[in-house]
Design an enzyme around this catalytic site. Structure first.
Site, short mmCIF file in Angstrom:
data_model
loop_
_atom_site.label_atom_id
_atom_site.label_comp_id
_atom_site.label_asym_id
_atom_site.label_seq_id
_atom_site.Cartn_x
_atom_site.Cartn_y
_atom_site.Cartn_z
N SER A 17 0.84 -1.20 0.00
CA SER A 17 0.00 0.00 0.00
C SER A 17 0.87 1.24 0.00
O SER A 17 1.98 1.25 0.56
CB SER A 17 -0.91 0.02 1.23
OG SER A 17 -1.59 1.27 1.35
N TYR A 59 -2.48 -0.26 10.20
CA TYR A 59 -2.48 -0.77 8.83
C TYR A 59 -1.21 -0.36 8.10
O TYR A 59 -0.55 -1.18 7.44
CB TYR A 59 -3.71 -0.25 8.11
CG TYR A 59 -3.80 -0.59 6.64
CD1 TYR A 59 -4.35 -1.79 6.22
CD2 TYR A 59 -3.37 0.31 5.66
CE1 TYR A 59 -4.44 -2.10 4.87
CE2 TYR A 59 -3.46 0.01 4.32
CZ TYR A 59 -4.00 -1.20 3.92
OH TYR A 59 -4.09 -1.50 2.58
#
Length: 288
Positions: free
Chosen positions: A180, A193
């Site tokens: 990501s 995250y």
């Protein structure tokens, strides 16, 4: 390739993990646009979290490139999984949808074993499944369950799945991890995250070095903002209206726009010398 080109989405919310059918607009996974060229003919691929979003786009693309596709999904995602399986089978390849919640290494071992039993082997592992929450901010507000779920799904399960797959992989085969942009430009609302995705990048390049002598390639794709069920299921409704506007392209990607990167990295010819790479598909945001 035609994509929905909204720079803003209607305010909307779902409960985790989110479903495709409840999204407005419906994401483009390449159903009508992706054209295969046999680049993965005869390959056998396993994609975690292949029921929706990027996972569905990769499943469709791999199938149209000639690969048999196994993918995992959560029990609540059965409706989305059935739709993915339909598209994969329409490409004329074998498909198996495996219900699995990655809470232990034994689950990952079973998923790999079922894939190998069905297809007779495994050539490509795509660690795509991910978990995030962004409605409760600040480390002090993150309870143990959230932290454990994020770390287990995004990092521990990735390692467990890869460990289980390695005995079945040979020279020319590949592991593709889904990272990501949060690993490079983290948001404070996604502190847990983002940390796991930075770890995924480290794991990718380190494992590539370890497996290089065996000819097994390990790479990662770094998506920017992508219109998947995880967004309305984990973000405040007000943030959805601005989703994707903070990248140079000024919009979020559709899942279909990620598929080509995953195909390239799995391609044993085009990417034969590509390993240890973190490939950004970010709409212009840097990955260094």
């Amino acid at each position: 390739m035609t994509h929905v080109d909204d720079t803003a989405f209607p305010a909307q919310q779902q409960e985790l993990p989110g479903l495709t059918t409840a999204m407005t607009p419906t994401p483009d996974h390449g159903e009508s646009s992706y054209v295969g060229h046999g680049r993965l003919a005869g390959k056998r691929a396993l994609i975690t979290g292949g029921d929706s979003g990027i996972g569905r786009a990769v499943a469709i693309a791999y199938a149209r490139e000639g690969a048999d596709v196994a993918f995992t999904h959560l029990p609540v995602e059965a409706e989305d999984a059935a739709e993915t399986a339909r598209w994969v089978r329409e490409a004329g390849v074998r498909c198996v949808a495996i219900e699995a919640d990655f809470t232990s290494s034994a689950v990952c071992d079973d998923v790999v074993a079922r894939t190998v039993e069905t297809f007779g082997g495994l050539d490509v592992l795509v660690n795509n499944a991910g978990y995030q929450e962004a409605r409760v901010f600040g480390l002090e507000a993150m309870d143990d369950a959230r932290i454990e779920r994020t770390v287990t799904t995004n990092l521990s399960a990735l390692m467990w799945m890869t460990r289980a797959a390695l005995p079945h992989l040979e020279a020319g085969d590949s592991v593709v991890n889904n990272s990501s942009i949060q690993a490079f430009t983290p948001s404070t609302t996604l502190l847990d995250y983002a940390a796991t995705k930075a770890a995924v990048n480290n794991f990718t390049v380190n494992l590539a070095a370890d497996l290089g002598p065996r000819g097994i390639r390990v790479n990662a794709v770094v998506p920017g903002p992508v219109w998947t069920p995880l967004q309305p299921a984990s973000q405040p409704a007000s943030k959805i209206e601005q989703f994707g506007r903070n990248v140079p392209f000024g919009r979020a990607a559709q899942p279909a726009e990620l598929a080509g990167a995953f195909v390239f990295l799995a391609d044993p010819v085009a990417a034969s010398y590509v390993s240890g790479t973190v490939l950004g598909v970010t709409g212009g945001k840097p990955v260094f």
